[in-house]
Design an enzyme around this catalytic site. Sequence first.
Site, mmCIF file in Angstrom:
data_model
loop_
_atom_site.group_PDB
_atom_site.id
_atom_site.type_symbol
_atom_site.label_atom_id
_atom_site.label_comp_id
_atom_site.label_asym_id
_atom_site.label_seq_id
_atom_site.Cartn_x
_atom_site.Cartn_y
_atom_site.Cartn_z
ATOM 1 C CB THR A 17 11.694 -4.547 -79.572
ATOM 2 O OG1 THR A 17 12.688 -5.554 -79.403
ATOM 3 C CG2 THR A 17 10.431 -5.167 -80.114
ATOM 4 C CB SER A 63 19.050 -2.339 -75.592
ATOM 5 O OG SER A 63 18.358 -3.354 -74.921
ATOM 6 C CB THR A 96 12.728 -4.439 -73.219
ATOM 7 O OG1 THR A 96 13.008 -5.622 -73.969
ATOM 8 C CG2 THR A 96 11.524 -3.728 -73.778
ATOM 9 C CG ASP A 97 16.961 -7.609 -74.488
ATOM 10 O OD1 ASP A 97 15.841 -7.941 -74.033
ATOM 11 O OD2 ASP A 97 17.433 -8.069 -75.537
#
Length: 312
Positions: A17, A63, A96-97
């Site tokens: 992101t 990710s 971030t995932d």
Amino acid sequence: MSSKQQQLVVILGTGGTIAGRAESADDNVGYTAAQLGVEQLVAAVPALASRRLEAHQLAQLDSKDMDFATWQLLARCVAQHLSRPEVGGVVITHGTDTLEETAYFLQRVLAPVKPVVITAAMRPATSLVPDGPQNLLDAVCVANDRYASGVLVAFGGSVFDAEQVRKVHSYRVDAFAAADGARLGLVEEGEVRWLLRTRLPREAIGLARIERDAEQWPRVQIVMNHVGADGSIVHALVAQGLDGIVVAGTGNGTVSTGMEAALREAQSRGVRVLRSTRCDAGPVMDLPGALPSAGSLSPVKARIELQLELLV
Ligand code: ASP
């Protein structure tokens, strides 16, 4: 400024992101991740212009789709840059995932002495108030800090350890926390204020362990214990064929009678089983006769640990 602070920082872009774009500035969810190149991310932070930096695009993905082949590439590339004497540290921009999984993987494989700082963003680069530029600047500051070492995560003004860090919120910009509250430090106006400096030394597993073609890596799946968990999912996985199972147990890694029976049967067929917890923090204590514990690793990190063991 110390000599360490003047060393080169290499920034490796992988997408996420932080490199995402939306149609409008007030849209923080309907964006497409991994659109901007790492050079553009650096150019968006004027304070980075005076830093000794080098930026390379290593991957460009959301990710949620991170894969073993990209991990191999990343681990090799990080090791290569860290071995350059002029490089003081590496920064990785990521989604971030699955950031916590990549952080743990790199820490276990490389256990680097120089800092490798992973950062990300919850809002796309096109947002009215993006969090990526500040996070990137903070990550570079951490990578330049004389006390920084190992794989760290710089996010939302905090510095986290690869083992402890977890994504704990699906939307807010302070989306990361340390299990059991073990945040390492804070980044304040470009300076790192360390809160915790103790780190248990663990040897690097080494790049040789992850040489096997990514397609051939062990298959390890995660299952969860919950009300009514009867173990049928374990039977289905074993029927498909796999090498390991991590169970996200309840509380201290407890599993239902049906789930336990299914896991023991899987074990008897040669499937490695590790018991973690679905709780947000805290370890799973080993008990005599119980299925093997994953210690304080979250289910996703226990899966990486088991995979690395099975790669032997
Ligand atoms: N899906 C995005 C990713 O992990 C989420 C983010 O970066 O915040 O790449």
